[in-house]
Design a protein around this motif. Structure first.
Motif: not given
Ligand SMILES: NC(=O)C1=CN([C@@H]2O[C@H](COP(=O)(O)OP(=O)(O)OC[C@H]3O[C@@H](n4cnc5c(N)ncnc54)[C@H](O)[C@@H]3O)[C@@H](O)[C@H]2O)[C@@H](O)CC1
Length: 492
Positions: A259-265, A302-310, A426-431
Motif C-alpha cells: 500500500a505504501t508502494g502505491a502511495l509513493r508511486g 471505486r478504483a482505477d486499479a487494484r493490486v491483489l496478492g502480497p 510488495d513495493v513493486l506491485a504497489g508502484v
C-alpha cells in the motif's frame, strides 16, 4: 532501445563516418557521456584506474579519465601494450590527457571509490581474452574481490562475446557496463548478467539503432513515456485510486509495503483491505478497511486499479472461489502478485488471465504458473507465456522482464543484488498499481515501476548510506522520489 550485433555496430559507425562524422569527435562524445554517468553514479570523487588494451575501446577509457580528472578524481592507468601499438585515436587521446595532467586540478580529498575502467576490449574483440590482457583482467578481479574496487566496463566487459553474451575464461566481471550508442546483442543474454552488472546506455545521435527489434532495453533516454508535470489544478482523484487486497495475520508487513508502494508511486487515494485480525499499522495516509468480507469489498471499491496478492496467505476454499469469480467479472486494471498467483497456479485458473491483468511473479511463482517454461532462457519463457495467456507479465529477477500480450519484450536495466530481500516485490506491485491508476498502459506502468524501484534501490546506496547487504524494501520506498526525478530528467 533495441540492440545490435558487433558487425551491425561497425556498419552503423561506417555509415556515420562516411556521412562526415569525425571518428575522434565521436570517441570524445562517447567518453564524455560515459563520464557523465559515472560522475552522477559516484558523486564523491575517488581514484580511477583505466585498464587499456590497444584498440579504440582504450581511447574511450582515456577520455573518461580526462573527464574524471577534471572533476577532482585522481587517475592512473595500466596498459597491456606499449603506446606505439595503440590505435591512432587512442594515442591522440593519451597525448591530450598527458597535457591535462601537467596542469593538475586543485582538489586533493578523494574519499570516494576505487574505480577500475575496463578499456581492454570492445567490439573489436575476437575469441577468448588472451595475454597480456588476461592478466590485467585478473588484476581487476582481484582488486574487486579484495579491495572493494568497482569495475566499470566500457561498451562491454572484456572477454564477453558481444553477440552471444558468453563470457570466456578470465573475462572481466563488471559492476556496471556503459554501452556506447546501442546495446550490443550479447548484453541481454542470461549468461551475461553476472559479467555486465548494471547496464547504462550512452546514446550517440549519430548512431541510429534498428527499429522494431525485440527485446528492447528500457532507458529513460529512449522510452517514450515522459511523466510530464501535473497541471496546477490537479486533485487527488486525478492521481488515481488504488484498492489493495494484501496481507494476512502472518504477513502483515507485505500489506503495508504494498500500500505504501502505491502511495509513493503517486496514487491519490489508496485503500487497503485487511482482515479484522490483521495487526498491520500502515501509514496514516492509507485508508484502511478491516472487514471479514474484504475480497468483495476490494472488488466493489471505486478504483482505477487494484493490486491483489502480497502476503495474502492461503485462502479458504470459499474465499478462493469468491476471488476467482471476481477476477473473471472485473474489468479494472489489476496487478496480481504473490499469493494471488499461487492461487491461480494451484487452481489451474490461468484461462482467467486477460489483457487488463499485469502479473508480477518472481521465478518461483513463474515456475508454478508455467512449469514447462521455467527451464527456458528467461526471454523465451516470458515471450511464450504471454503468447499462451493474453496478459501482461513482469517477470522479476536479475534483469526484470516486461512482456505484453503477444510477446513484445522489454528489459529493465536498473537494480542490484541488494534487492534480493523480502518486501521488494510488495513495493513493486504497489508502484505498478499506482502507475496503472494514473492512466498509464499496463505495459508502461510495469516498465516504469521496475525501472523506478531498481533506481530507488541504487540511490539508497549511492546517495543514502546503505550497502548491498543492508538495503531493504523500506529504503526503496524512501528513495522513490529521487528515482522519479531521474526518470523525468532523463538521467541514469
Ligand atoms: N570512433 C570510433 O571508432 C568509436 C569507437 N568506439 C569504441 O571503440 C571500440 C572498438 O574499438 P576497436 O575496433 O579498436 O576494437 P577494440 O578496442 O575492441 O580492440 C581491438 C584490439 O584488441 C585486440 N584483440 C582482439 N581480440 C582480442 C582478444 N581476444 N584478446 C586480446 N586481444 C584482442 C586486437 O588485436 C585489436 O588490436 C568500441 O567497442 C567502443 O568502445 C566508441 O567510442 C564509438 C566511437
Amino acid at each position: 532501445m533495441a540492440w545490435v550485433t558487433a558487425q551491425e555496430m561497425r556498419a552503423l559507425e561506417a555509415r556515420a563516418f562516411s556521412s562526415g562524422v569525425d571518428p575522434g569527435a565521436l570517441m570524445d562524445r562517447a567518453g564524455i557521456g560515459i563520464a557523465r554517468h559515472l560522475l552522477a553514479h559516484f558523486p564523491t570523487p575517488g581514484h580511477a584506474v583505466a585498464y587499456l588494451g590497444k584498440g579504440n575501446n582504450a581511447g574511450d577509457a582515456i577520455v573518461v579519465l580526462e573527464q574524471l580528472f577534471a572533476h577532482g578524481w585522481s587517475i592512473d592507468f595500466r596498459a597491456s601494450h606499449p603506446q606505439e601499438a595503440w590505435s591512432e585515436l587512442t594515442q591522440q587521446r593519451f597525448q591530450r590527457l598527458h597535457s591535462a595532467l601537467s596542469n593538475p586540478c586543485p582538489s586533493a580529498s578523494r574519499p570516494g571509490p576505487l574505480l577500475l575502467l575496463d578499456g581492454l576490449l570492445g567490439i573489436g574483440a575476437h575469441g577468448e581474452i588472451r595475454e597480456p590482457l588476461l592478466s590485467l583482467s585478473r588484476e581487476m578481479q582481484h582488486l574487486r574481490e579484495t579491495d572493494g574496487a568497482i569495475v566499470a566496463a566500457i561498451d562491454l566487459p572484456s572477454g564477453l562475446d558481444s553477440d552471444q553474451g558468453i563470457p570466456s575464461k578470465g573475462a572481466v566481471i563488471a559492476d556496471l557496463t556503459l554501452t556506447v550508442g546501442v546495446p550490443k546483442k550479447g548484453l541481454h543474454a542470461d549468461s551475461a548478467n553476472d559479467s555486465v552488472g548494471r547496464l547504462f546506455l550512452v546514446p550517440l545521435s549519430e548512431l541510429r539503432p534498428p527499429a522494431d527489434r525485440h527485446p528492447i532495453w528500457s532507458f529513460p533516454s529512449t522510452h517514450p513515456c515522459r511523466l510530464p508535470p501535473r497541471p496546477h489544478s490537479f486533485h487527488k482523484g486525478d492521481a488515481g485510486r488504488v484498492a489493495v487486497l494484501a496481507g494476512s495475520v502472518h504477513f502483515s508487513g507485505a500489506a503495508t509495503l504494498c500500500a505504501t508502494g502505491a502511495l509513493r508511486g503517486g496514487a491519490g487515494l489508496v485503500t487497503l483491505f485487511l482482515d479484522p485480525d490483521n495487526p498491520a499499522q500502515p501509514p496514516p495516509e492509507i485508508m484502511t478497511r478491516r472487514i471479514g468480507s474484504r475480497i468483495e469489498a476490494a472488488f466493489s471499491a471505486r478504483a482505477d486499479a487494484r493490486v491483489l496478492g502480497p502476503g495474502l496467505g492461503e485462502l479458504t476454499p470459499p474465499q478462493a472461489q469468491t476471488l476467482l469469480r471476481h477476477l473473471s467479472d472485473d474489468s479494472v486494471p489489476l496487478v496480481l502478485d504473490a499469493d494471488a498467483l499461487n492461487l491461480i497456479a494451484a487452481t489451474t485458473s490461468l484461462d482467467l488471465l486477460a489483457p487488463h491483468h499485469l502479473i508480477t511473479p518472481h521465478p518461483g511463482e513463474f515456475a508454478r504458473l508455467a512449469p514447462d517454461l521455467a527451464q527456458l532462457p528467461r526471454l523465451e519463457a516470458a515471450r511464450r507465456f504471454t503468447q499462451r495467456h493474453p496478459c501482461h507479465l513482469l517477470l522479476k529477477g536479475t534483469r526484470t522482464l516486461i512482456c505484453q500480450p503477444g510477446g513484445e519484450l522489454h528489459i529493465n536495466p536498473t537494480g542490484h543484488a541488494g534487492m534480493a530481500t523480502g518486501g521488494q516485490g510488495d513495493v513493486l506491485a504497489g508502484v505498478c498499481g499506482a502507475l496503472a491508476a494514473a492512466g498509464h498502459s499496463l505495459a508502461d506502468a510495469a516498465i516504469l515501476a521496475a525501472w523506478l524501484c531498481g533506481r530507488a534501490a541504487e540511490r539508497a546506496i549511492t546517495y543514502g548510506s546503505e550497502s548491498e547487504q543492508s538495503c531493504s524494501a523500506s529504503d526503496t520506498l524512501h528513495h522513490l522520489g529521487g528515482a522519479f526525478l531521474d526518470w523525468k530528467q532523463v538521467r541514469r
